[in-house]
Design a protein around this motif. Structure first.
Motif, PDB file in Angstrom:
ATOM      1  N   GLN A  23       5.739  -1.629 -14.715  1.00 36.15           N
ATOM      2  CA  GLN A  23       5.118  -2.775 -14.055  1.00 36.15           C
ATOM      3  C   GLN A  23       4.879  -2.533 -12.582  1.00 36.15           C
ATOM      4  OE1 GLN A  23       7.905  -5.859 -14.935  1.00 36.15           O
ATOM      5  NE2 GLN A  23       7.269  -6.001 -17.058  1.00 36.15           N
ATOM      6  N   ASP A  24       5.097  -1.312 -12.122  1.00 35.61           N
ATOM      7  CA  ASP A  24       4.931  -0.964 -10.722  1.00 35.61           C
ATOM      8  C   ASP A  24       3.752  -0.004 -10.581  1.00 35.61           C
ATOM      9  OD1 ASP A  24       5.596  -0.771  -7.951  1.00 35.61           O
ATOM     10  OD2 ASP A  24       6.584   1.142  -8.374  1.00 35.61           O
ATOM     11  N   PHE A  25       2.731  -0.412  -9.831  1.00 36.62           N
ATOM     12  CA  PHE A  25       1.512   0.380  -9.681  1.00 36.62           C
ATOM     13  C   PHE A  25       1.801   1.753  -9.085  1.00 36.62           C
ATOM     14  CE2 PHE A  25      -2.411   1.497  -7.304  1.00 36.62           C
ATOM     15  CZ  PHE A  25      -3.259   1.602  -8.387  1.00 36.62           C
ATOM     16  N   GLU A  26       2.654   1.804  -8.086  1.00 42.93           N
ATOM     17  CA  GLU A  26       2.968   3.083  -7.442  1.00 42.93           C
ATOM     18  C   GLU A  26       3.667   4.031  -8.415  1.00 42.93           C
ATOM     19  OE1 GLU A  26       4.986   4.792  -3.336  1.00 42.93           O
ATOM     20  OE2 GLU A  26       4.980   2.647  -3.738  1.00 42.93           O
ATOM     21  N   SER A  63       2.361  -8.668 -13.815  1.00 40.37           N
ATOM     22  CA  SER A  63       3.211  -8.019 -12.809  1.00 40.37           C
ATOM     23  C   SER A  63       2.556  -6.748 -12.275  1.00 40.37           C
ATOM     24  CB  SER A  63       4.581  -7.678 -13.396  1.00 40.37           C
ATOM     25  OG  SER A  63       5.260  -8.846 -13.763  1.00 40.37           O
ATOM     26  N   LEU A  64       1.922  -5.979 -13.134  1.00 41.39           N
ATOM     27  CA  LEU A  64       1.213  -4.773 -12.690  1.00 41.39           C
ATOM     28  C   LEU A  64       0.042  -5.152 -11.795  1.00 41.39           C
ATOM     29  CD1 LEU A  64       0.804  -1.732 -12.690  1.00 41.39           C
ATOM     30  CD2 LEU A  64      -0.478  -1.981 -14.816  1.00 41.39           C
ATOM     31  N   SER A  67       1.426  -5.992  -8.443  1.00 44.02           N
ATOM     32  CA  SER A  67       1.857  -4.756  -7.803  1.00 44.02           C
ATOM     33  C   SER A  67       0.648  -3.979  -7.265  1.00 44.02           C
ATOM     34  CB  SER A  67       2.635  -3.895  -8.798  1.00 44.02           C
ATOM     35  OG  SER A  67       3.006  -2.682  -8.223  1.00 44.02           O
ATOM     36  N   THR A  68      -0.469  -4.029  -7.980  1.00 47.40           N
ATOM     37  CA  THR A  68      -1.704  -3.387  -7.530  1.00 47.40           C
ATOM     38  C   THR A  68      -2.226  -4.083  -6.276  1.00 47.40           C
ATOM     39  OG1 THR A  68      -2.216  -2.836  -9.826  1.00 47.40           O
ATOM     40  CG2 THR A  68      -4.008  -2.643  -8.240  1.00 47.40           C
ATOM     41  N   GLU A  70      -0.404  -5.684  -4.127  1.00 44.25           N
ATOM     42  CA  GLU A  70       0.527  -5.329  -3.065  1.00 44.25           C
ATOM     43  C   GLU A  70       0.161  -3.974  -2.447  1.00 44.25           C
ATOM     44  OE1 GLU A  70       5.330  -4.974  -2.387  1.00 44.25           O
ATOM     45  OE2 GLU A  70       4.504  -4.399  -4.333  1.00 44.25           O
ATOM     46  N   ALA A  71      -0.074  -2.989  -3.291  1.00 49.07           N
ATOM     47  CA  ALA A  71      -0.449  -1.653  -2.793  1.00 49.07           C
ATOM     48  C   ALA A  71      -1.775  -1.708  -2.037  1.00 49.07           C
ATOM     49  CB  ALA A  71      -0.544  -0.674  -3.957  1.00 49.07           C
TER      50      ALA A  71
END
Length: 86
Positions: A23-26, A63-64, A67-68, A70-71
Motif C-alpha cells: 500500500q506504499d507507492f515508494e 491507500s496506494l 500514498s501516490t 503523498e509522493a
C-alpha cells in the motif's frame, strides 16, 4: 474521462512481483513490483479545485492512491520516472 493505462516496470520481467498487500507507492516502485500506471488520474485530480470523495470498496487501492498523492506533493520525482506524470 478516457482510460489510459501503462504497466510500468522498474526491473527486468523475470524479477517482477505482484504487489499483493503493498500500500506504499515508494515501496512498490523501488521493490520491483508490477504497477499499472494511473498517474494521469493523480495529476488530473490534483489539478481540480473542488473536493472529491473516494468511495470505493475495501481492497480497491485507496491507500496506494493516497500514498501516490503523498509522493507527488512531496516532490519525489525519482518515483515517477517512466510514468505518465513524469
Amino acid at each position: 474521462m478516457e482510460y489510459f493505462f501503462i504497466i510500468a516496470y522498474t526491473v527486468p520481467m523475470e524479477e517482477r512481483f505482484l504487489p499483493i498487500g503493498i500500500q506504499d507507492f515508494e515501496k512498490l516502485r523501488k521493490g520491483g513490483y508490477v504497477y499499472v500506471d494511473k498517474t494521469k488520474y493523480v495529476y488530473e485530480l490534483a489539478r481540480l479545485s473542488t473536493p472529491f470523495f473516494l468511495s470505493r470498496p475495501r481492497r480497491f487501492g485507496k491507500s496506494l492512491l493516497l500514498s501516490t498523492f503523498e509522493a507527488f506533493f512531496l516532490g519525489k520525482k525519482e518515483l515517477f520516472e517512466g510514468l505518465y506524470i513524469s
